[in-house]
Design a protein around this motif. Sequence first.
Motif, PDB file in Angstrom:
ATOM      1  N   TYR A 167     -31.452 108.296  70.210  1.00  0.00           N
ATOM      2  CA  TYR A 167     -31.338 107.752  68.855  1.00  0.00           C
ATOM      3  C   TYR A 167     -30.438 106.521  68.837  1.00  0.00           C
ATOM      4  O   TYR A 167     -29.796 106.214  67.829  1.00  0.00           O
ATOM      5  CB  TYR A 167     -30.827 108.819  67.886  1.00  0.00           C
ATOM      6  N   ALA A 168     -30.424 105.778  69.955  1.00  0.00           N
ATOM      7  CA  ALA A 168     -29.535 104.607  70.085  1.00  0.00           C
ATOM      8  C   ALA A 168     -29.790 103.551  69.022  1.00  0.00           C
ATOM      9  O   ALA A 168     -28.877 102.791  68.664  1.00  0.00           O
ATOM     10  CB  ALA A 168     -29.690 103.987  71.475  1.00  0.00           C
ATOM     11  N   ASP A 169     -31.007 103.505  68.483  1.00  0.00           N
ATOM     12  CA  ASP A 169     -31.312 102.511  67.449  1.00  0.00           C
ATOM     13  C   ASP A 169     -30.812 102.934  66.069  1.00  0.00           C
ATOM     14  O   ASP A 169     -30.920 102.188  65.104  1.00  0.00           O
ATOM     15  CB  ASP A 169     -32.815 102.242  67.396  1.00  0.00           C
ATOM     16  N   ARG A 170     -30.239 104.152  65.995  1.00  0.00           N
ATOM     17  CA  ARG A 170     -29.724 104.659  64.710  1.00  0.00           C
ATOM     18  C   ARG A 170     -28.220 104.931  64.764  1.00  0.00           C
ATOM     19  O   ARG A 170     -27.680 105.531  63.836  1.00  0.00           O
ATOM     20  CB  ARG A 170     -30.448 105.948  64.313  1.00  0.00           C
ATOM     21  N   ILE A 171     -27.558 104.527  65.842  1.00  0.00           N
ATOM     22  CA  ILE A 171     -26.117 104.726  65.932  1.00  0.00           C
ATOM     23  C   ILE A 171     -25.410 103.381  65.767  1.00  0.00           C
ATOM     24  O   ILE A 171     -25.802 102.375  66.370  1.00  0.00           O
ATOM     25  CB  ILE A 171     -25.711 105.412  67.264  1.00  0.00           C
ATOM     26  N   VAL A 172     -24.412 103.356  64.919  1.00  0.00           N
ATOM     27  CA  VAL A 172     -23.656 102.140  64.630  1.00  0.00           C
ATOM     28  C   VAL A 172     -22.175 102.497  64.613  1.00  0.00           C
ATOM     29  O   VAL A 172     -21.793 103.657  64.783  1.00  0.00           O
ATOM     30  CB  VAL A 172     -24.050 101.527  63.262  1.00  0.00           C
ATOM     31  N   ILE A 173     -21.341 101.498  64.435  1.00  0.00           N
ATOM     32  CA  ILE A 173     -19.915 101.735  64.241  1.00  0.00           C
ATOM     33  C   ILE A 173     -19.568 101.437  62.792  1.00  0.00           C
ATOM     34  O   ILE A 173     -19.975 100.411  62.236  1.00  0.00           O
ATOM     35  CB  ILE A 173     -19.067 100.871  65.191  1.00  0.00           C
ATOM     36  N   ALA A 174     -18.825 102.363  62.177  1.00  0.00           N
ATOM     37  CA  ALA A 174     -18.259 102.160  60.844  1.00  0.00           C
ATOM     38  C   ALA A 174     -16.767 102.442  60.978  1.00  0.00           C
ATOM     39  O   ALA A 174     -16.340 103.593  60.926  1.00  0.00           O
ATOM     40  CB  ALA A 174     -18.909 103.087  59.819  1.00  0.00           C
ATOM     41  N   HIS A 175     -16.007 101.382  61.199  1.00  0.00           N
ATOM     42  CA  HIS A 175     -14.581 101.523  61.497  1.00  0.00           C
ATOM     43  C   HIS A 175     -13.758 101.454  60.225  1.00  0.00           C
ATOM     44  O   HIS A 175     -13.529 100.385  59.673  1.00  0.00           O
ATOM     45  CB  HIS A 175     -14.158 100.425  62.486  1.00  0.00           C
ATOM     46  N   PHE A 176     -13.329 102.637  59.754  1.00  0.00           N
ATOM     47  CA  PHE A 176     -12.466 102.731  58.582  1.00  0.00           C
ATOM     48  C   PHE A 176     -11.017 102.541  59.016  1.00  0.00           C
ATOM     49  O   PHE A 176     -10.687 102.617  60.195  1.00  0.00           O
ATOM     50  CB  PHE A 176     -12.598 104.114  57.931  1.00  0.00           C
ATOM     51  N   PHE A 177     -10.147 102.336  58.016  1.00  0.00           N
ATOM     52  CA  PHE A 177      -8.721 102.136  58.293  1.00  0.00           C
ATOM     53  C   PHE A 177      -7.899 103.171  57.536  1.00  0.00           C
ATOM     54  O   PHE A 177      -8.216 103.540  56.409  1.00  0.00           O
ATOM     55  CB  PHE A 177      -8.297 100.707  57.919  1.00  0.00           C
ATOM     56  N   ASN A 178      -6.844 103.624  58.176  1.00  0.00           N
ATOM     57  CA  ASN A 178      -5.993 104.681  57.645  1.00  0.00           C
ATOM     58  C   ASN A 178      -5.054 104.144  56.553  1.00  0.00           C
ATOM     59  O   ASN A 178      -4.344 103.167  56.799  1.00  0.00           O
ATOM     60  CB  ASN A 178      -5.174 105.281  58.794  1.00  0.00           C
TER      61      ASN A 178
END
Length: 296
Positions: free
Chosen positions: A112-123
Amino acid sequence: MITHIAVLGAGTMGFSIAKLFAEHHYSVALYEPFSLQAARERISQEALSIHLVSELEEAVSNADLVIECAPETMEIKQPLYRQLTTLLKQEAIVASNTSTFSLQQLADGLPYADRIVIAHFFNPAHLIPLVELVGLANTRPGILEVLAELLRQMGKAPVVLSKDIPGFIANRLQAALLREANFLLENGIAGAEEIDSVVSNGLGLRWALRGPFQIADLGGLDIWSKVTGHLFPALNNGTEPPASMINHIARGELGVKSGGGYYTYSQQEHANGQMMKELQQLLAYMKHKEENDNGI
């Protein structure tokens, strides 16, 4: 349409992200295989509508969006991603909150590599507006736009990177500043309190309203070309973690969570609570200023 969210990991970031979605009335399943009681107590204390589970399949089987917040080691993340292969819905999006690994590393070899992304939130994720979004050349069209719109509806300020790069934007900028701050400390230019004061009472106030390029434009690019020309050769260009930081770690001084680091903390909860209060005050001020600037 994204309605069901699964957050994998109930640590500092995982719990805060789950809290964000729950407060915006999404169906949230929080997967925590180890510290269930601690997570249950936090959910109860904050009266959050979050479904806490210890089984991965239960958490993700109905999820439209899975947000991975596992510890920052590939030894933990890779097996988790492999487990997801047979558990995900066909159209489910997987987003990693990693701040260390590139998306290419995480997606390598996954069906599922075409459906994995990064969503980098901050604390803390439920307060800080910024979320960095990263995809690859083969990321399914529209996924990043869907996530960006979802985040904007919750009051976030998503930034979509054009390329995958270690540290993304924010952590690279933070690391550059921290490297120079430690250089100044270690060379006796000033103490930690003085250096922090320069940022919180000067640079930080400007950066809260304008980014580095706008600040450069305001100061004049001809002026900044001279400043950078003079200073760049004198800046620290080390490639190892700062010695002062390593020395603190060797003494077990890890920061707020251990009661001491560059500073001494009497109580972890008090320190975290004070930061939350100050962040909320700052964000309220920024919102008020933006509304006034726009004539609202």
